[in-house]
Design a protein around this motif. Structure first.
Motif, PDB file in Angstrom:
ATOM      1  N   GLY A 175      -0.394   1.302   2.185  1.00 47.51           N
ATOM      2  CA  GLY A 175      -0.620   0.856   3.561  1.00 47.51           C
ATOM      3  C   GLY A 175      -1.637  -0.260   3.628  1.00 47.51           C
ATOM      4  N   GLY A 208       2.975   5.859  -3.293  1.00 49.52           N
ATOM      5  CA  GLY A 208       3.499   5.154  -2.140  1.00 49.52           C
ATOM      6  C   GLY A 208       4.598   4.219  -2.573  1.00 49.52           C
ATOM      7  N   VAL A 209       4.965   3.311  -1.697  1.00 50.08           N
ATOM      8  CA  VAL A 209       6.135   2.497  -1.961  1.00 50.08           C
ATOM      9  C   VAL A 209       5.754   1.267  -2.766  1.00 50.08           C
ATOM     10  CG1 VAL A 209       7.634   3.288  -0.192  1.00 50.08           C
ATOM     11  CG2 VAL A 209       5.877   1.684   0.381  1.00 50.08           C
ATOM     12  N   MET A 245      -4.175   1.176   8.464  1.00 52.57           N
ATOM     13  CA  MET A 245      -3.881   0.316   7.319  1.00 52.57           C
ATOM     14  C   MET A 245      -4.028   1.095   6.026  1.00 52.57           C
ATOM     15  SD  MET A 245      -5.632  -3.275   7.876  1.00 52.57           S
ATOM     16  CE  MET A 245      -4.969  -4.472   8.953  1.00 52.57           C
ATOM     17  N   ILE A 287       5.575  -5.546  -4.024  1.00 53.40           N
ATOM     18  CA  ILE A 287       4.957  -4.867  -2.885  1.00 53.40           C
ATOM     19  C   ILE A 287       5.610  -5.382  -1.612  1.00 53.40           C
ATOM     20  CG2 ILE A 287       2.807  -4.566  -4.106  1.00 53.40           C
ATOM     21  CD1 ILE A 287       1.684  -6.860  -2.497  1.00 53.40           C
ATOM     22  N   GLY A 288       5.141  -4.940  -0.492  1.00 52.12           N
ATOM     23  CA  GLY A 288       5.671  -5.396   0.784  1.00 52.12           C
ATOM     24  C   GLY A 288       6.610  -4.405   1.417  1.00 52.12           C
ATOM     25  N   TYR A 289       6.806  -3.239   0.779  1.00 52.81           N
ATOM     26  CA  TYR A 289       7.737  -2.276   1.353  1.00 52.81           C
ATOM     27  C   TYR A 289       7.135  -1.497   2.496  1.00 52.81           C
ATOM     28  CZ  TYR A 289      10.779  -3.340  -2.489  1.00 52.81           C
ATOM     29  OH  TYR A 289      11.595  -4.002  -3.359  1.00 52.81           O
ATOM     30  N   LEU A 290       5.851  -1.701   2.744  1.00 53.64           N
ATOM     31  CA  LEU A 290       5.239  -1.011   3.872  1.00 53.64           C
ATOM     32  C   LEU A 290       4.601  -2.021   4.823  1.00 53.64           C
ATOM     33  CD1 LEU A 290       5.097   1.917   4.567  1.00 53.64           C
ATOM     34  CD2 LEU A 290       2.862   2.044   3.537  1.00 53.64           C
ATOM     35  N   HIS A 291       5.028  -3.264   4.755  1.00 54.01           N
ATOM     36  CA  HIS A 291       4.417  -4.289   5.596  1.00 54.01           C
ATOM     37  C   HIS A 291       4.701  -3.979   7.052  1.00 54.01           C
ATOM     38  CE1 HIS A 291       2.898  -8.078   6.951  1.00 54.01           C
ATOM     39  NE2 HIS A 291       4.055  -8.403   7.481  1.00 54.01           N
ATOM     40  N   THR A 292       3.658  -3.836   7.830  1.00 56.53           N
ATOM     41  CA  THR A 292       3.800  -3.376   9.199  1.00 56.53           C
ATOM     42  C   THR A 292       3.446  -4.445  10.213  1.00 56.53           C
ATOM     43  OG1 THR A 292       2.864  -1.390   8.257  1.00 56.53           O
ATOM     44  CG2 THR A 292       3.277  -1.356  10.578  1.00 56.53           C
ATOM     45  N   GLY A 293       2.955  -5.573   9.755  1.00 59.59           N
ATOM     46  CA  GLY A 293       2.583  -6.597  10.721  1.00 59.59           C
ATOM     47  C   GLY A 293       1.433  -6.178  11.599  1.00 59.59           C
ATOM     48  N   VAL A 308      -2.316  -2.272   0.979  1.00 56.53           N
ATOM     49  CA  VAL A 308      -1.797  -3.410   0.234  1.00 56.53           C
ATOM     50  C   VAL A 308      -0.876  -4.241   1.110  1.00 56.53           C
ATOM     51  CG1 VAL A 308      -0.369  -4.062  -1.711  1.00 56.53           C
ATOM     52  CG2 VAL A 308      -1.965  -2.201  -1.940  1.00 56.53           C
ATOM     53  N   ASP A 309      -0.003  -3.582   1.845  1.00 55.99           N
ATOM     54  CA  ASP A 309       0.996  -4.319   2.613  1.00 55.99           C
ATOM     55  C   ASP A 309       0.574  -4.597   4.049  1.00 55.99           C
ATOM     56  OD1 ASP A 309       3.625  -2.345   1.103  1.00 55.99           O
ATOM     57  OD2 ASP A 309       2.631  -4.177   0.446  1.00 55.99           O
ATOM     58  N   ARG A 310      -0.310  -3.799   4.571  1.00 60.67           N
ATOM     59  CA  ARG A 310      -0.749  -3.958   5.968  1.00 60.67           C
ATOM     60  C   ARG A 310       0.450  -4.125   6.890  1.00 60.67           C
ATOM     61  NH1 ARG A 310      -2.930  -8.541   4.385  1.00 60.67           N
ATOM     62  NH2 ARG A 310      -3.268  -7.887   2.275  1.00 60.67           N
TER      63      ARG A 310
END
Lengths: 446, 196, 209
Positions: free
Chosen positions: A442, A55-56, A101, A75-81, A444-446
């Protein structure tokens, strides 16, 4: 320069600097001369797009030759809020967000969320036994499919390509079962607060039992390929070492913790959904390395199959029992069934609310649009996901929406250990170590 | 669909200089046939859709190596098709654009899933609402996540449109007509559908 | 104010009657002894190991089978060390931030769920800080796994953890302005338009609070 009387070497000054001619015997002297110059550290970015990083995930490596001196994760490249998004959705709609998630184990996310919601509602003991058994069944199937991806992609990244085909073949079998039961292969939103969305279709347990038999045979394919394979063992034994002290201080749970020898499994120590009534073993190894974690995951597959068989027996015994909590103020109003046109429908329910009872219609409408109300408070509920302890911390203010929902994702903690595992090893070992942690970005960043 | 990269001023080579007509049609068909028959995807799996993409690529049950596409190239320089599989966050968007720029023309983009096509269910601060804000998309694939068969259907549709792509003066004519259609098209808010 | 006569809605159109209700999420009371289950043991052990217990612990709340200790932020590291060493809460499950804008003076809460493997117990620590002075001492020296969790709480809520080895943004891009999960930060999101109708972004829609 110095006058060399050594017959084996001489040096002379040139425009390029000192040139050493060595004919043997005094390599040490030469190396100390050169050693006075500075070593070269290269910074390499294994960027967010890379086939080997699950993953990213961005790894910034500082290399000294082939040895890694520093590893930092970006990390944080898949942060979706997702967590903020749920604050604007009702409690039942939250399941659909939460399921995306950690997308390899969606049912575990849903279960953690639903267990926390049910704790807040106070209906943990009112969830029907059949619903709990179905939850256990689905979760263990999901554990198998998640471990298959972990094993397949882990092997692929280390160069073993065939295990990936076998692993994904088994995963397809599990996804077929998911599709039969819930309608979707992934991100099913099947487990809802109060129970499950709909009952198992006819013939489901039969098909599951057949699939379990086939999978038991098929798991041997991967096992014979990898276990004891000298190339595989050279790549994984002694790699990514993280012992018990490291695991506890970093808050690491799951197969990584069980590979240190500690048999900590929430299904045994703090059981939920009726896990105390199932007979299975907690798998541990004590080598603390990638090979140990690989063995833990392979053996957990067999344990999951055992639980699935027991869950099927339980479900068959409880045929006809409800799958949603009895309280009509919380339960989803309609029990869905497959209509003649292939769409989910509940014709009896529709006939009732449209034809006979206005109050039922209002009740259905309010429950679906507004949702039920959850009394104020905060709660933390944890399940044992394939990667470790997945905890949901939910705060309610008494309304129809979560006030704050935070997931403690195992991959988030487990990824912090990459530095501890990889610094001092070689570049190729990082891949193995990260694969053994099995992070899902997914989550990790949620 | 108009080939997007032509706006970047890349010269295609000999086929640009050939006259239109019968000769060019056969060249178009040949070029289209070759381009579609071994389209190598770039790995751009981000989230849940990536797992379905892996299911398609892994030859277990749904097999794209029958199209010659099972080699997912890690290096964008060797890839033709970028399947954006998953939600693109604001932090990832510059990376996405950089990978797209590093791909060599001819290149195509497939937006897989609802999140890549339009932001999906995540209408918030963190997600780019549709990957076409960042890269030009050739085909959108809905689903959350789309089944492997849906992905293969999208790839096949893309194949047929690649086959039909024009070259040289024909291409310029196509671009012009597409642009004119877009300029004269009815704006979305004036369309009267079932909601009006 | 346009003239609709008697028809049409004024305001949100929500007729449930709950629209004007202001609810508070956090409880303010404290539970009384006996707490039940193992919570009494935990409280007793903590008092024995940490005599200044009543200085550091503001409230003890037992709710829904879970024990929450509200700790003063100055004493957080001390209490954590004692919980880890004497009471054997070896693992901290992370930091979760919560923003209660209506609790002036204590808007930002940081929640630390703790797990004791030895005793198979779970408790929770909660620290409250005001918005204008959002500093909490970092517990990274006690539980190293909280490193990224504290970075995430800083990123999402703006709580600054003093003593953290590298407090930077972790989930949002490094140059992002604002702290997204605070209640005063909009969800973002755009209205979705389709054939003449527009659905507003999720935080603008009619709310059934």
């Amino acid at each position: 320069m110095t006058t060399f009387t050594d017959p084996y070497s001489s040096s002379r000054e040139t425009t390029e600097g000192t040139v050493f001619s060595v004919t043997g015997g005094d390599w040490n002297e030469l190396v100390t001369e050169i050693g006075a110059t500075k070593e070269e550290h290269i910074v390499v970015n294994m960027g967010p797009q890379h086939p080997s990083t699950h993953g990213v995930l961005r790894l910034v490596l500082e290399l000294e030759g082939e040895t890694v001196t520093e590893v930092r994760c970006g990390i944080g490249y898949l942060h979706t809020g997702i967590e903020k998004n749920i604050e604007y959705r009702s409690w039942t709609q939250g399941v659909t967000f939460v399921t995306r998630m950690d997308y390899l184990s969606p049912l575990f996310n849903e279960t953690a969320y639903c267990l926390a919601t049910e704790k807040l509602l106070g209906i943990t003991n009112d969830v029907p036994e059949r619903a709990s058994a179905i939850r256990v069944l689905m979760m263990e199937l999901n554990r198998i499919s998640s471990h298959m991806v972990a094993l397949g992609t882990g092997a692929l990244e280390l160069g073993a390509i065939t295990p990936m085909f076998f692993a994904f073949r088994e995963r397809e079998r599990v996804l077929d079962i998911f599709e039969m039961i819930s309608g979707l292969r992934m991100n099913m939103a099947y487990i809802r607060p109060g129970g499950v969305q709909q009952d198992l279709p006819a013939g489901a347990t039969q098909k599951i039992r057949e699939t379990v038999k086939e999978m038991r045979k098929a798991f041997k394919d991967n096992a014979t390929l990898l276990i004891g394979n000298s190339i595989w063992m050279k790549r994984t034994v002694g790699i990514g070492y993280l012992d018990l002290a490291g695991c506890t201080t970093l808050g690491i749970t799951g197969p990584v913790l069980r590979s240190t020898g500690l048999p900590w499994d929430l299904r045994k120590t703090q059981p939920y959904c009726g896990y105390e009534n199932y007979d299975f073993d907690v798998v541990t190894t004590d080598t603390c390395d990638v090979y140990g974690r690989f063995l833990v995951r392979m053996n957990e597959l067999e344990q999951s199959l055992r639980i699935i068989e027991q869950a099927c027996d339980k479900i068959d015994k409880l045929a006809g029992a409800p799958v949603m909590v009895a309280d009509k103020k919380i339960a989803w109003p309609a029990q869905l069934a497959m209509g003649g046109d292939g769409l989910g429908n509940s014709l009896d329910h529709i006939r009732e609310i449209m034809g006979t009872s206005m109050e039922s219609l209002i009740h259905h409408f309010k429950l679906v649009t507004e949702g039920f109300r959850v009394p104020a408070g905060q709660v933390y509920a944890a399940v044992e996901s394939p990667r470790g302890e997945l905890g949901a911390h939910i705060v309610s203010d008494g309304g129809t929406r979560p006030y704050r929902m935070h997931f403690r994702e195992p991959s988030f903690n487990n990824l912090q250990s990459t530095s501890a595992m990889c610094e001092g090893s070689m570049v190729a070992d990082i891949i193995g170590a990260v694969a053994s942690i099995d992070p899902v970005m997914g989550g990790v960043d949620r | 669909m108009a080939p997007r990269w032509i706006g970047m001023g890349l010269i295609m080579g000999l086929e640009e200089k050939l006259p239109s007509g019968f000769v060019l049609t056969t060249v178009e068909k040949l070029a289209g046939y070759m381009r579609k028959n071994s389209l190598w995807p770039a790995t751009f799996g981000l989230a849940c859709c990536a797992i379905e993409m892996m299911a398609v690529g892994s030859a277990a049950k749904y097999d794209i190596s029958r199209f010659g596409m099972e080699v997912f190239r890690a290096s964008p320089r060797q890839a033709d098709l970028m399947i954006v599989a998953g939600r693109v966050s604001n932090k990832m968007a510059p990376v996405l654009r950089q990978i797209y720029d590093q791909m060599a023309a001819p290149k195509w983009v497939l937006a897989m899933g609802a999140c890549a096509s339009s932001g999906g269910m995540f209408n918030n601060y963190a997600i780019v609402q549709g990957v076409d804000h960042v890269v030009p998309v050739d085909i959108y694939l809905p689903g959350c996540p789309p089944r492997p068969e849906m992905l293969m259907d999208a790839i096949l549709k893309l194949h047929s449109s690649i086959y039909d792509e024009k070259l040289g003066p024909n291409r310029e004519a196509v671009i012009k007509s597409v642009e004119e259609a877009a300029m004269n098209a009815l704006p979305t808010h004036q369309m009267k559908g079932l909601l009006a | 104010m346009s003239d609709h006569g008697m028809f049409g809605t004024h305001g949100t159109g929500d007729t449930s009657g709950y629209g004007g209700l202001v609810r508070s999420a956090a409880t303010t009371g404290s539970s009384e002894r006996p707490y039940g289950s193992y919570f009494d043991d935990v409280a007793d052990d903590l008092e024995r190991a940490y005599p200044a217990f009543s200085d550091a612990i503001e409230r003890v709340v037992v709710d829904r089978g879970e024990l929450t200790l509200h700790v003063k932020r100055e004493k957080l590291v001390e209490v954590s060390k004692i919980l880890r060493d004497s009471l054997k809460f070896e693992m901290c499950m992370g930091v979760s931030g919560v923003h209660y804008p209506e609790q002036s003076g204590r808007e930002l809460h940081a929640v630390y769920p703790l797990l004791s493997i030895t005793n198979n117990r779970r408790i929770r620590l909660e620290v409250s800080v005001p918005d204008n002075d959002a500093h909490i001492p970092s517990v990274v020296e006690v539980w190293a796994g909280n490193n990224w969790h504290e970075r995430e709480t800083f990123d999402m809520f703006g709580i600054i953890f003093d003593g953290h080895p590298g407090l930077t943004r972790i989930l949002m891009p490094d140059d992002w302005q604002g702290h997204p999960q605070r209640k005063d930060y909009a969800l973002g999101g755009i209205p979705v338009e389709y054939k003449g109708a527009t659905i507003p972004a999720p935080d603008e829609r009619r709310s059934y609070r």
